[in-house]
Design a protein around this motif. Structure first.
Motif, PDB file in Angstrom:
ATOM      1  N   LEU A   1       0.835  -1.200   0.000  1.00 41.73           N
ATOM      2  CA  LEU A   1       0.000   0.000   0.000  1.00 41.73           C
ATOM      3  C   LEU A   1       0.872   1.253   0.000  1.00 41.73           C
ATOM      4  O   LEU A   1       1.699   1.454   0.868  1.00 41.73           O
ATOM      5  N   SER A   2       0.718   2.071  -1.002  1.00 42.20           N
ATOM      6  CA  SER A   2       1.456   3.342  -0.996  1.00 42.20           C
ATOM      7  C   SER A   2       0.442   4.470  -1.012  1.00 42.20           C
ATOM      8  O   SER A   2      -0.654   4.330  -1.501  1.00 42.20           O
ATOM      9  N   SER A   3       0.837   5.581  -0.463  1.00 37.76           N
ATOM     10  CA  SER A   3      -0.088   6.696  -0.404  1.00 37.76           C
ATOM     11  C   SER A   3      -0.018   7.524  -1.683  1.00 37.76           C
ATOM     12  O   SER A   3      -0.834   8.385  -1.924  1.00 37.76           O
ATOM     13  N   SER A   4       1.005   7.217  -2.510  1.00 35.94           N
ATOM     14  CA  SER A   4       1.136   8.005  -3.732  1.00 35.94           C
ATOM     15  C   SER A   4      -0.014   7.669  -4.666  1.00 35.94           C
ATOM     16  O   SER A   4      -0.630   6.620  -4.575  1.00 35.94           O
ATOM     17  N   SER A   5      -0.279   8.563  -5.595  1.00 36.69           N
ATOM     18  CA  SER A   5      -1.408   8.327  -6.493  1.00 36.69           C
ATOM     19  C   SER A   5      -0.957   7.640  -7.776  1.00 36.69           C
ATOM     20  O   SER A   5      -1.745   7.422  -8.674  1.00 36.69           O
ATOM     21  N   SER A   6       0.346   7.274  -7.859  1.00 38.23           N
ATOM     22  CA  SER A   6       0.792   6.596  -9.075  1.00 38.23           C
ATOM     23  C   SER A   6       0.264   5.172  -9.085  1.00 38.23           C
ATOM     24  O   SER A   6       0.022   4.575  -8.041  1.00 38.23           O
ATOM     25  N   PRO A   7       0.060   4.603 -10.291  1.00 37.24           N
ATOM     26  CA  PRO A   7      -0.526   3.257 -10.357  1.00 37.24           C
ATOM     27  C   PRO A   7       0.390   2.229  -9.698  1.00 37.24           C
ATOM     28  O   PRO A   7       1.614   2.400  -9.685  1.00 37.24           O
ATOM     29  N   PRO A   8      -0.184   1.175  -9.162  1.00 35.75           N
ATOM     30  CA  PRO A   8       0.605   0.183  -8.425  1.00 35.75           C
ATOM     31  C   PRO A   8       1.378  -0.752  -9.352  1.00 35.75           C
ATOM     32  O   PRO A   8       1.136  -0.802 -10.553  1.00 35.75           O
ATOM     33  N   THR A   9       2.312  -1.502  -8.765  1.00 31.08           N
ATOM     34  CA  THR A   9       2.953  -2.590  -9.498  1.00 31.08           C
ATOM     35  C   THR A   9       2.043  -3.800  -9.460  1.00 31.08           C
ATOM     36  O   THR A   9       1.478  -4.131  -8.421  1.00 31.08           O
ATOM     37  N   LEU A  10       1.886  -4.427 -10.618  1.00 29.16           N
ATOM     38  CA  LEU A  10       0.932  -5.533 -10.730  1.00 29.16           C
ATOM     39  C   LEU A  10       1.604  -6.779 -11.255  1.00 29.16           C
ATOM     40  O   LEU A  10       2.647  -6.713 -11.901  1.00 29.16           O
ATOM     41  N   SER A  11       0.946  -7.895 -11.010  1.00 31.11           N
ATOM     42  CA  SER A  11       1.224  -9.087 -11.783  1.00 31.11           C
ATOM     43  C   SER A  11      -0.011  -9.311 -12.654  1.00 31.11           C
ATOM     44  O   SER A  11      -1.132  -9.299 -12.152  1.00 31.11           O
ATOM     45  N   VAL A  12       0.206  -9.435 -13.958  1.00 32.63           N
ATOM     46  CA  VAL A  12      -0.925  -9.633 -14.880  1.00 32.63           C
ATOM     47  C   VAL A  12      -0.599 -10.818 -15.773  1.00 32.63           C
ATOM     48  O   VAL A  12       0.393 -10.793 -16.510  1.00 32.63           O
ATOM     49  N   ARG A  13      -1.398 -11.869 -15.676  1.00 34.64           N
ATOM     50  CA  ARG A  13      -1.011 -13.100 -16.354  1.00 34.64           C
ATOM     51  C   ARG A  13      -2.197 -14.013 -16.621  1.00 34.64           C
ATOM     52  O   ARG A  13      -3.238 -13.899 -15.978  1.00 34.64           O
ATOM     53  N   VAL A  14      -1.983 -14.911 -17.576  1.00 40.95           N
ATOM     54  CA  VAL A  14      -2.999 -15.894 -17.963  1.00 40.95           C
ATOM     55  C   VAL A  14      -2.317 -17.244 -17.993  1.00 40.95           C
ATOM     56  O   VAL A  14      -1.271 -17.387 -18.628  1.00 40.95           O
ATOM     57  N   HIS A  15      -2.864 -18.206 -17.290  1.00 40.16           N
ATOM     58  CA  HIS A  15      -2.298 -19.549 -17.359  1.00 40.16           C
ATOM     59  C   HIS A  15      -3.287 -20.576 -16.830  1.00 40.16           C
ATOM     60  O   HIS A  15      -4.158 -20.244 -16.020  1.00 40.16           O
ATOM     61  N   PRO A  16      -3.140 -21.833 -17.278  1.00 41.28           N
ATOM     62  CA  PRO A  16      -3.975 -22.877 -16.689  1.00 41.28           C
ATOM     63  C   PRO A  16      -3.616 -22.997 -15.216  1.00 41.28           C
ATOM     64  O   PRO A  16      -2.433 -22.911 -14.861  1.00 41.28           O
ATOM     65  N   THR A  17      -4.619 -23.167 -14.384  1.00 37.80           N
ATOM     66  CA  THR A  17      -4.403 -23.076 -12.944  1.00 37.80           C
ATOM     67  C   THR A  17      -5.207 -24.145 -12.215  1.00 37.80           C
ATOM     68  O   THR A  17      -6.368 -24.389 -12.556  1.00 37.80           O
ATOM     69  N   LEU A  18      -4.601 -24.767 -11.212  1.00 41.94           N
ATOM     70  CA  LEU A  18      -5.356 -25.667 -10.347  1.00 41.94           C
ATOM     71  C   LEU A  18      -6.146 -24.818  -9.352  1.00 41.94           C
ATOM     72  O   LEU A  18      -5.558 -24.045  -8.595  1.00 41.94           O
ATOM     73  N   VAL A  19      -7.468 -24.988  -9.369  1.00 44.04           N
ATOM     74  CA  VAL A  19      -8.358 -24.199  -8.525  1.00 44.04           C
ATOM     75  C   VAL A  19      -9.052 -25.148  -7.537  1.00 44.04           C
ATOM     76  O   VAL A  19      -9.650 -26.134  -7.971  1.00 44.04           O
ATOM     77  N   PRO A  20      -8.973 -24.890  -6.229  1.00 43.51           N
ATOM     78  CA  PRO A  20      -9.649 -25.774  -5.266  1.00 43.51           C
ATOM     79  C   PRO A  20     -11.138 -25.848  -5.577  1.00 43.51           C
ATOM     80  O   PRO A  20     -11.745 -24.843  -5.955  1.00 43.51           O
TER      81      PRO A  20
END
Lengths: 420, 420
Positions: free
Chosen positions: B236-255
Motif C-alpha cells: 500500500l502506498s499513499s502516492s497516487s501513481s498506479p501500483p505494481t501488478l502481476s498480470v497473467r494468464v495460465h492454466p491453474t489448479l483451482v480448489p
C-alpha cells in the motif's frame, strides 16, 4: 473541510463531510471526526443549504421517510441503504425526487456491496427481463447453510447465530422473509420498470424448515434456500405498461446444480434472466460494514461525477434517466394461489399399505401431476412419505391437500415447500 | 429514421440507425434493414456529420483502430467490442477521445453480456482493488470442462468444439490464452487505474493440459481452469501513481470450493477482491449474439442518457469521469519469475526407490517448500510422482527443476502447472 480516506477514488477527495447526525454524542466511535461535526439535530442537516448530498443510514421507517422527504424538498440528493422505506414509500419518494430534480440512490439497500442496483438500471435495462431470483438475506442463508452442513435444528442454529452477531435479538424481519420481501420489491421495480405494492409481496419464512426436510431434500438432489423471486407472468405485450408479475419470498428446494445452490453462509447472490442476454449472476457479501461502505460510497461517487460533469451548466439540466427512477405505473401482482409451482410435501401416515395409491388418486383428481412419491422412513409407528410434484397451480394443489388431510390414513402433513 | 426493437429500453427508441457498414452487400442477413442503409464504405460512416455514435464490431486490429481513431477525430462517441484493439491501442485511443471530448465504451469487450466494465468504473472504483481473477475465455473453459467431465483429451475435445462452433477454425488466440490476456489487460487497467502494456502480460495456453493432470488434480481436490489474473504486488502506498501488478494468464489448479471452480462450459466469471468490499463475483454468458447485443446496447443507452441529460447545455460540458478513461500513467508489471506462486509438477521417474528423497533434498536446497509429494501410479516402467509446493518464488522453483532434470532417476517432467 476535506476529509481524507472517504474512499479510494480521486473524485471522492472532493467530497466534504459537513455534518454527521447521531442518536447519542457520547457513544464511543472507531472513526475520528473533526470536532463540531457531530450533531443530534438531524432536521438541521437535511435543511442545511450548504449540503448537496444526504446519506441516510439510520434505518427504521417513519423518521427515515420524513427526513428523506425533507432532504428532497430542500433540493438535496439522497443516498440510502434503507430497503424498508424504499420498498414501502418508493413511489412517494421518487415522485418527490423527480419533481425536485434530485436523485435518490440506494445501491446499499439490496445485496450489500454487490453492484446490482446500478447494473439493473443501466447495463441490464436494454433487456427484456423475465426473472430476478435472489438470495438476499444473509441471516437466513447463514442459518440454512449451517442446518444443511451440521444437520442442526433451526432453533439451535438461530440461538448460535444470535450469539455470534449474525442474527439480531429480534430476528423476525429476517426469519419471516420480510427483509427479503423488501429487497425483491425493490429489485422487481427496477428490473420490470414499474412500481410494486409492497403489501402484495408474498412472504413465507424459514421457521418451518426442519432438519428432516433438509436431509430428504439433500437425498433428492436439492438444497433448501430462502429465495426472493420476481417473475414475469404476462405474455409478451407490445404495450409499454408494466407487466404482471409474481413477486414472492419462500424457502425453496433448489437443485444442487443450480447456480444459487452453492451460495452459502452470509453471502448473497442475485440471478437475472432476460432476453437477449441469458442468465447473469452477481455474488458477494450481502451485509457488513465494508460492503455497505462500498455501496454507499459508490452512490456518492456517482452523484459527484454527475454534478461535476455538469458544473458549467448549473441550472436547467435534465435528470439522467439511467440514474433516476421515473416509472409511475404499478405492476400487477398475481396472487400466489394462481401461480404454477412445483411442490415438495411430507406426509406422516398411519397406514402404509395402500396410502400411496390413495394419495396418487386424489392428486390425479385435482389435475396434480406427480414427479416422485417416496416412502422415506418411519417416525415411530408412522410412515413418512415425500411427494414432489411437477408444475401445478397452487390453488388446485391446496385443494387436493385439503381433501387428503381428511383421510383416515393421514396423520399429518408436517412440511410443504416449493421447488424451483 | 426510427428503428424499432433496437432494444427494450424506451430511451433506445430515440436512437436512429443511420448506416450499417458491411464487407459484402450480398451476404444474406437475418436482420431486415431499410434499403440504402447498408454500405461497404466504412470511411463514409465514421466521417458522416449526421452520426453521433459509431459501433465498431468488425474485429481485427489495424483497420478497426484506424476507423475508431477517425471516428473520434470526427467528434463521434465510440462503442466497441474489440478487446484486441483496446488492449493494444487503448492508450492512443483514450488520449484521443479525451482530447476530442468523446467517450469510448467497451462493455462487450470483456465478459460478453456480464456487466463488469461499467461496475468496475463506477461502483467498485471506490474500493482499493487487490485482485481481479477471471474465467474470460469461453472456448477454453468449454474445452477444459469437457475434458474434466468426460476424461477426454485436449485434441479430441478441440476437434469437436470446432465442429460445434465453440472453437474457431484457427483456435490459436483462444487456446494460447491471447484472448484472455487482452481481456485481463483491459480489466486490470480499469481496476487499478493505470495503463497496461499488453506486451508485458504473460500468457500460457491450455495445449499442455493433459487428461492425466486433470484426473490427478481432481483427486487432489482441484479443477483446472484457464485463469486471467491481475494482482496488486506493491505494498500500500499513499502516492497516487498506479501500483505494481502481476498480470497473467495460465492454466491453474483451482480448489473445488473456490467460487470460480464451478464456472463451467462457455460461461465466464470475474471475481474482484478489494477493500473494504471483500469479494464480489460476476457470472454470465461470455459470448454469443445475445450477450454482445446486450452489452453493446447498454453502452449505446448510456451514451444516449448522457447526451439527453445534457441536451440543454450542448457546448462546454465536461466528460463524466466515471464513463471516460482518463488515467495516463502505466502500471509496472512484475515479471513472472519474480512472483510467488504454488506449483503442481508431474515427474516420470526411472527409479522409484529414493527418488522422492532426492526431489525433496533438491527442492529444499533452493528454498522450495513442498505441500505434498505423491507417487500416483505408473506409466509402463516409469513411476509417476506429483509434487505440489507451497508459495515459492517462480525463479527459484525453476532453478530447482533445472537441477532435477539432470538427475539420472528422472525420465521427464511432463507437466508444470500453477495452483491458485
Amino acid at each position: 473541510m476535506l476529509i481524507d480516506n472517504v474512499g479510494r477514488h480521486p473524485l471522492l477527495k472532493e467530497v466534504e463531510i459537513c455534518r454527521v447526525g447521531v442518536k447519542s454524542l457520547d457513544k464511543p466511535r472507531a472513526v475520528e471526526l473533526p470536532v463540531g461535526i457531530i450533531t443530534t439535530d438531524l432536521e438541521a442537516i437535511v435543511t442545511d443549504p450548504q449540503i448537496d448530498i444526504i446519506v441516510e443510514l439510520i434505518g427504521g421507517i417513519d423518521r427515515a421517510r420524513e427526513l428523506i422527504l425533507k432532504a428532497i424538498a430542500n433540493g438535496k440528493h439522497v443516498v440510502t441503504a434503507n430497503k424498508a422505506v424504499i420498498s414501502r414509500f418508493g413511489a412517494e419518494i421518487f415522485t418527490a425526487a423527480n419533481q425536485a430534480g434530485v436523485y435518490v440512490l440506494l445501491e446499499a439497500a439490496v445485496g450489500g456491496g454487490i453492484p446490482v442496483i446500478q447494473p439493473l438500471k443501466q447495463s441490464l435495462s436494454v433487456n427484456r427481463i423475465n426473472t430476478v431470483i435472489g438470495i438476499v438475506n444473509g441471516t437466513t442463508n447463514y442459518i440454512l447453510t449451517r442446518m444443511q452442513n451440521e444437520g442442526a435444528s433451526f432453533d439451535d442454529v438461530l440461538a448460535d447465530a444470535q450469539q455470534l452477531g449474525y442474527a439480531e435479538a429480534d430476528p423476525t424481519a429476517d426469519v419471516e422473509g420480510w427483509d427479503a420481501a423488501d429487497k425483491i420489491a425493490i429489485l422487481a421495480s427496477l428490473a420490470f420498470g414499474g412500481r410494486i405494492n409492497r403489501d402484495e409481496v408474498f412472504s413465507e419464512g424459514i421457521r418451518q424448515v426442519s432438519k428432516t426436510d433438509i436431509s430428504y431434500a439433500d437425498k433428492l438432489g436439492f438444497v433448501i434456500k430462502l429465495l426472493a423471486i420476481a417473475k414475469r407472468c404476462s405474455p409478451l405485450s407490445s404495450s409499454s405498461s408494466p407487466p404482471t408479475l409474481s413477486v414472492r419470498v419462500h424457502p425453496t428446494l433448489v437443485p444442487k446444480s443450480h447456480p444459487l445452490a452453492s451460495i452459502n453462509g452470509v453471502y448473497n447472490a442475485i440471478l437475472v434472466e432476460g432476453e437477449p442476454l441469458g442468465q447473469v449472476m452477481f455474488f458477494g457479501p450481502g451485509a457488513g460494514a465494508g460492503a455497505t461502505a462500498s455501496a454507499v460510497s459508490s452512490d456518492i461517487l456517482n452523484l459527484v461525477a454527475h454534478l461535476k460533469s455538469r458544473q458549467n451548466s448549473h441550472s436547467n439540466y435534465n435528470l439522467d434517466p439511467l440514474l433516476a427512477c421515473s416509472h409511475q405505473d404499478y405492476c400487477q401482482i398475481a396472487p400466489v394461489s394462481e401461480l404454477d409451482a412445483r411442490f415438495y410435501t411430507r406426509f406422516l401416515t398411519r397406514d402404509q399399505s395402500g396410502v400411496i395409491g390413495k394419495l396418487g388418486t386424489c392428486f390425479g383428481k385435482y389435475g396434480v401431476s406427480l414427479e416422485s412419491v417416496v416412502q422415506t422412513g418411519f417416525q415411530g409407528e408412522l410412515a413418512e412419505i415425500v411427494v414432489v410434484t411437477h408444475d401445478v397451480q397452487e390453488g388446485k394443489f391446496k385443494q387436493a391437500l385439503d381433501e387428503i388431510r381428511t383421510f383416515e390414513a393421514i396423520h399429518s402433513i408436517p412440511s410443504l415447500l416449493r421447488v424451483i
